[in-house]
Design a protein around this motif. Sequence first.
Motif, PDB file in Angstrom:
ATOM      1  N   ALA A  38      20.804 -58.448  35.436  1.00 54.15           N
ATOM      2  CA  ALA A  38      20.974 -57.020  35.640  1.00 54.15           C
ATOM      3  C   ALA A  38      21.242 -56.295  34.327  1.00 54.15           C
ATOM      4  CB  ALA A  38      22.133 -56.776  36.596  1.00 54.15           C
ATOM      5  N   PRO A  39      20.553 -55.163  34.067  1.00 51.75           N
ATOM      6  CA  PRO A  39      20.895 -54.355  32.898  1.00 51.75           C
ATOM      7  C   PRO A  39      22.328 -53.835  33.030  1.00 51.75           C
ATOM      8  CG  PRO A  39      18.801 -53.678  33.881  1.00 51.75           C
ATOM      9  CD  PRO A  39      19.469 -54.589  34.870  1.00 51.75           C
ATOM     10  N   PRO A  40      22.992 -53.434  31.955  1.00 46.09           N
ATOM     11  CA  PRO A  40      22.436 -53.336  30.601  1.00 46.09           C
ATOM     12  C   PRO A  40      22.492 -54.632  29.804  1.00 46.09           C
ATOM     13  CG  PRO A  40      24.657 -52.505  30.608  1.00 46.09           C
ATOM     14  CD  PRO A  40      24.346 -52.858  32.027  1.00 46.09           C
ATOM     15  N   TYR A  41      23.236 -55.631  30.300  1.00 43.82           N
ATOM     16  CA  TYR A  41      23.373 -56.878  29.544  1.00 43.82           C
ATOM     17  C   TYR A  41      22.498 -57.987  30.105  1.00 43.82           C
ATOM     18  CZ  TYR A  41      27.446 -54.211  28.142  1.00 43.82           C
ATOM     19  OH  TYR A  41      28.271 -53.210  27.707  1.00 43.82           O
ATOM     20  N   PHE A  42      21.713 -57.665  31.114  1.00 38.21           N
ATOM     21  CA  PHE A  42      20.728 -58.564  31.705  1.00 38.21           C
ATOM     22  C   PHE A  42      21.364 -59.869  32.181  1.00 38.21           C
ATOM     23  CE2 PHE A  42      18.315 -55.472  29.402  1.00 38.21           C
ATOM     24  CZ  PHE A  42      17.239 -55.220  30.243  1.00 38.21           C
ATOM     25  N   THR A  43      22.494 -59.726  32.836  1.00 37.25           N
ATOM     26  CA  THR A  43      23.182 -60.818  33.505  1.00 37.25           C
ATOM     27  C   THR A  43      24.115 -60.226  34.544  1.00 37.25           C
ATOM     28  OG1 THR A  43      24.750 -62.645  33.253  1.00 37.25           O
ATOM     29  CG2 THR A  43      24.954 -60.844  31.696  1.00 37.25           C
ATOM     30  N   ASP A  44      24.356 -60.971  35.626  1.00 40.41           N
ATOM     31  CA  ASP A  44      25.358 -60.532  36.591  1.00 40.41           C
ATOM     32  C   ASP A  44      26.686 -61.240  36.364  1.00 40.41           C
ATOM     33  OD1 ASP A  44      24.814 -63.058  37.514  1.00 40.41           O
ATOM     34  OD2 ASP A  44      24.048 -62.438  39.467  1.00 40.41           O
ATOM     35  N   SER A  45      26.789 -61.991  35.268  1.00 36.71           N
ATOM     36  CA  SER A  45      28.046 -62.623  34.906  1.00 36.71           C
ATOM     37  C   SER A  45      29.055 -61.550  34.532  1.00 36.71           C
ATOM     38  CB  SER A  45      27.841 -63.577  33.730  1.00 36.71           C
ATOM     39  OG  SER A  45      29.043 -64.192  33.357  1.00 36.71           O
ATOM     40  N   ASN A  46      30.277 -61.715  34.976  1.00 36.31           N
ATOM     41  CA  ASN A  46      31.271 -60.656  34.780  1.00 36.31           C
ATOM     42  C   ASN A  46      32.657 -61.275  34.690  1.00 36.31           C
ATOM     43  OD1 ASN A  46      32.885 -58.414  34.778  1.00 36.31           O
ATOM     44  ND2 ASN A  46      32.157 -57.589  36.721  1.00 36.31           N
ATOM     45  N   LEU A  47      33.293 -61.097  33.550  1.00 35.92           N
ATOM     46  CA  LEU A  47      34.642 -61.630  33.368  1.00 35.92           C
ATOM     47  C   LEU A  47      35.649 -61.006  34.327  1.00 35.92           C
ATOM     48  CD1 LEU A  47      34.902 -61.853  29.484  1.00 35.92           C
ATOM     49  CD2 LEU A  47      34.831 -63.742  31.088  1.00 35.92           C
ATOM     50  N   GLY A  48      35.303 -59.877  34.933  1.00 35.32           N
ATOM     51  CA  GLY A  48      36.206 -59.240  35.880  1.00 35.32           C
ATOM     52  C   GLY A  48      36.213 -59.897  37.245  1.00 35.32           C
ATOM     53  N   ASN A  49      35.239 -60.773  37.498  1.00 33.99           N
ATOM     54  CA  ASN A  49      35.177 -61.465  38.784  1.00 33.99           C
ATOM     55  C   ASN A  49      35.663 -62.895  38.633  1.00 33.99           C
ATOM     56  OD1 ASN A  49      33.996 -59.227  39.962  1.00 33.99           O
ATOM     57  ND2 ASN A  49      31.911 -59.939  39.619  1.00 33.99           N
ATOM     58  N   ASN A  50      36.610 -63.306  39.434  1.00 39.62           N
ATOM     59  CA  ASN A  50      37.085 -64.685  39.431  1.00 39.62           C
ATOM     60  C   ASN A  50      37.367 -65.070  40.886  1.00 39.62           C
ATOM     61  OD1 ASN A  50      38.191 -67.184  38.967  1.00 39.62           O
ATOM     62  ND2 ASN A  50      39.632 -66.488  37.387  1.00 39.62           N
ATOM     63  N   PRO A  51      36.583 -65.942  41.526  1.00 41.81           N
ATOM     64  CA  PRO A  51      35.581 -66.789  40.879  1.00 41.81           C
ATOM     65  C   PRO A  51      34.326 -66.017  40.466  1.00 41.81           C
ATOM     66  CG  PRO A  51      35.521 -67.089  43.243  1.00 41.81           C
ATOM     67  CD  PRO A  51      36.696 -66.219  42.971  1.00 41.81           C
ATOM     68  N   PHE A  52      33.630 -66.596  39.496  1.00 45.20           N
ATOM     69  CA  PHE A  52      32.424 -65.974  38.973  1.00 45.20           C
ATOM     70  C   PHE A  52      31.286 -66.059  39.989  1.00 45.20           C
ATOM     71  CE2 PHE A  52      34.580 -67.237  35.004  1.00 45.20           C
ATOM     72  CZ  PHE A  52      34.613 -65.999  34.372  1.00 45.20           C
ATOM     73  N   VAL A  53      30.315 -65.193  39.780  1.00 41.72           N
ATOM     74  CA  VAL A  53      29.069 -65.283  40.536  1.00 41.72           C
ATOM     75  C   VAL A  53      28.220 -66.374  39.898  1.00 41.72           C
ATOM     76  CG1 VAL A  53      26.965 -64.080  41.212  1.00 41.72           C
ATOM     77  CG2 VAL A  53      29.148 -62.849  41.147  1.00 41.72           C
ATOM     78  N   ILE A  54      27.858 -67.388  40.651  1.00 39.50           N
ATOM     79  CA  ILE A  54      26.972 -68.438  40.156  1.00 39.50           C
ATOM     80  C   ILE A  54      25.794 -68.562  41.103  1.00 39.50           C
ATOM     81  CG2 ILE A  54      28.752 -69.726  38.915  1.00 39.50           C
ATOM     82  CD1 ILE A  54      28.940 -71.609  41.287  1.00 39.50           C
ATOM     83  N   HIS A  55      24.711 -69.183  40.627  1.00 38.84           N
ATOM     84  CA  HIS A  55      23.483 -69.258  41.406  1.00 38.84           C
ATOM     85  C   HIS A  55      22.917 -70.671  41.368  1.00 38.84           C
ATOM     86  CE1 HIS A  55      23.307 -64.841  41.588  1.00 38.84           C
ATOM     87  NE2 HIS A  55      23.671 -64.864  40.317  1.00 38.84           N
ATOM     88  N   ASP A  56      22.533 -71.156  42.528  1.00 37.85           N
ATOM     89  CA  ASP A  56      21.806 -72.414  42.607  1.00 37.85           C
ATOM     90  C   ASP A  56      20.325 -72.109  42.442  1.00 37.85           C
ATOM     91  OD1 ASP A  56      20.642 -74.826  43.139  1.00 37.85           O
ATOM     92  OD2 ASP A  56      21.312 -74.954  45.228  1.00 37.85           O
ATOM     93  N   VAL A  57      19.781 -72.452  41.276  1.00 35.84           N
ATOM     94  CA  VAL A  57      18.368 -72.189  41.010  1.00 35.84           C
ATOM     95  C   VAL A  57      17.546 -73.468  41.059  1.00 35.84           C
ATOM     96  CG1 VAL A  57      18.770 -70.092  39.693  1.00 35.84           C
ATOM     97  CG2 VAL A  57      18.809 -72.296  38.515  1.00 35.84           C
ATOM     98  N   GLY A  58      18.126 -74.512  41.649  1.00 37.39           N
ATOM     99  CA  GLY A  58      17.371 -75.726  41.898  1.00 37.39           C
ATOM    100  C   GLY A  58      17.148 -76.623  40.706  1.00 37.39           C
TER     101      GLY A  58
END
Length: 744
Positions: A539-559
């Motif tokens: 996701a823009p503007p940093y082209f990631t949905d990683s966010n230090l404000g979220n704990n637990p983090f958003v992670i993705h199973d991409v196989g």
Amino acid sequence: MRMRSTLIALSLGVAVLSLVSSTTAAAATNSRPIDITPDEMEVWYVMPDHNAVGVIGAQGVNENTLITEISVMQEPWCLAVHPSNGEVWVACKRADAIVVIDAATKTAIDTIPDLGFDTYGVAFNAAGTKAAVTASGSDQAFIVDVSTRTIDATISLYRRPHGIAWADNARFYVSTLLFVDVSNTRVTKVFQDTSSIWQKQEILVLQDGNIFAPGAGYPSCIISLNIQPAPADTFLILPATHINTLDGHLVGGALEATDITTSVLRPVNIRKDQSGFTEMSQTYKSSIVGTPTSGPIATEFHGGRMFVPNISSGDITVLSGNIKTAVEDTVIRCGEGPLGAVVAPTLERIFVHNWLSRDITVISTAADTVVTTVTAATWEPYSASVLNGKQLFFSSRGDLSIDNRHSCHSCHVFGTADGRDWDFSQFGAHKRATPDMRAIALTGAHNWTASMDEMQDHEFGIRDLQFGPGLIAGTPNPKLGPPNAGMSANLDDLAAFMATQTLRSDTPTLGPGEPLSATADSGRALFFDPVVGCAGCHAPPYFTDSNLGNNPFVIHDVGTAAIGDTLGAPGFDTPSLMGVWDTGPYFHHHAANSIKQTISPTALNPNDLHGVTSILNSDEIDFIVEYVKTIGGYEQLPTGVEDASPSRPVSNAMLGRAAPNPFHRSTSIDFSITNGPADVLIEVYNVAGRQVRTLLNRSMTRGTHVVGWDSRNDAGQDVGNGIYFARLYVNGEEQGSRKMTILR
């Protein structure tokens, strides 16, 4: 085609010494950060952090005294003093240009622009008729005619060329900073053939694949290279760091303190143009057979001896004999972060350029003792904490490692990455690629499995991978636990420096202010298409949905998790796409050699888990790749580089495009939230400014989202043909609008 501005603003130094004229010393024929004038009166050196070059006196009334500092363009990393015409050429990396300085007046007299992307190295041939220039971002070498300052030839090279060493007036060799191939390293010979046409030949440098032998690995971080003097001038010497990425529990071994990285000097036989098993057996492994050091970065020769500055251990190794018979004489401590050295033969002196302690160490080559240390800069662009943090990042000394062997820089080369995946199974992980450190303050979690949530958690890397005691006295708090910030002033300074790492906002395929090409623009539309789904995670503007404000983090199973990768099985943190053109290979295990491989419907994108690309044809996938290669970063540092808070755009959100547009019945609008959660309102207005429809009015998390409009108003009635505007408000403030057209 990328075009560059040729304008340059320069602050002028004070002319003190006379024009260089004598030819007492031989002209340097390799690229270097420090050089000496032919009459041995002046030593010139680059100041990358200051966007300047400096000059000190080598003898006479200005002996061992700073003469002047001269402002040039962004990030000068190499310079070359001409053997006879009194000019100094400075390669400025972020300006993609050479600045030409008159050595007598200490003023810039010309700029040679448009020399690729990330212009790094420059060196004259012995005759002074040609200059070789490397551009590490665009993978090119340029041969420049010195008299006309025009380009004679452009040569495409292997990935990230850096150092240059001229063998004669029509032949030079180029090193590669990093090597992503599993089996071999490359050095490239560039030469004029019998028809005076410039050609190239690649020379393979074998990896020391005996992973259980001391000092095994492949050579990394080859910034400089040099040719031994006669009669041993059949050998080109590559100062490098062997990184042992093949070892680990997966093959029955282990990453150990003494050989996870090793300081080496690798020979290349330039008479045969090879570096096979014979040459590999002649590798000098200083950390094995001599005093442990870290980060050999250059070589100088004088009096039958070799002098090797080590950027991380902050010293210079002195060897007698050639590469075949090398024996350590001594190791001399100098300053912080030595980038290179230059010999004054008749003075029996060697000048060591200590980049990070901002000084020059003067050493007697007759006595192997330090004569003096000369201040190299009169001002400092960094705060005290950021400068200390930068010194710690590059250092292997003290609590940062065992026996001065390893540093953060050993793998995160100049704040980037080493281009390889490591076997971290002994630490409970699996194959893990070294992440690029640039823009780490902006892009969320700090490793592939999102198991760290603050810069100070890199204390565990110091302990586990550098085998040092660490910067925290006692036991650090667990990762994702209570903060480690505030537990060590040095660790906080290291974190402050890491937060300043940035990326260029432009790329080799998209210059400043340039529009996207038609194909890249098509790729952008596909990238943001909610069906394809690229922007759902990146996701823009940093082209990631990683966010230090979220704990637990958003992670993705991409196989892509391997069997036995228990930490990776639930999913991986989303890496940023900022500067992704420069960060391959890709994925946590480096299984993808190209961006196209990451999104193509293959085993690396099973069941469209990494984007729904099975519905796309080959051309459409190429369009996405072309767009992704244009994604740059944020060049602005924290304010004045005085504090460690990351610089962020003023806007808290971005409203994307409506697609399709124009449309008949319905359309979709993508938008991204920078800092969430946030109150989001999206409304549709007609050309008269009247509100027609509320599409969204609720709290939204950080990331990219999509909202649809069925061309109805709030009463459920179809609206008429014409132009409408979608407006985005975040926390009550308007963030932008998009025009939409209904055609029925």
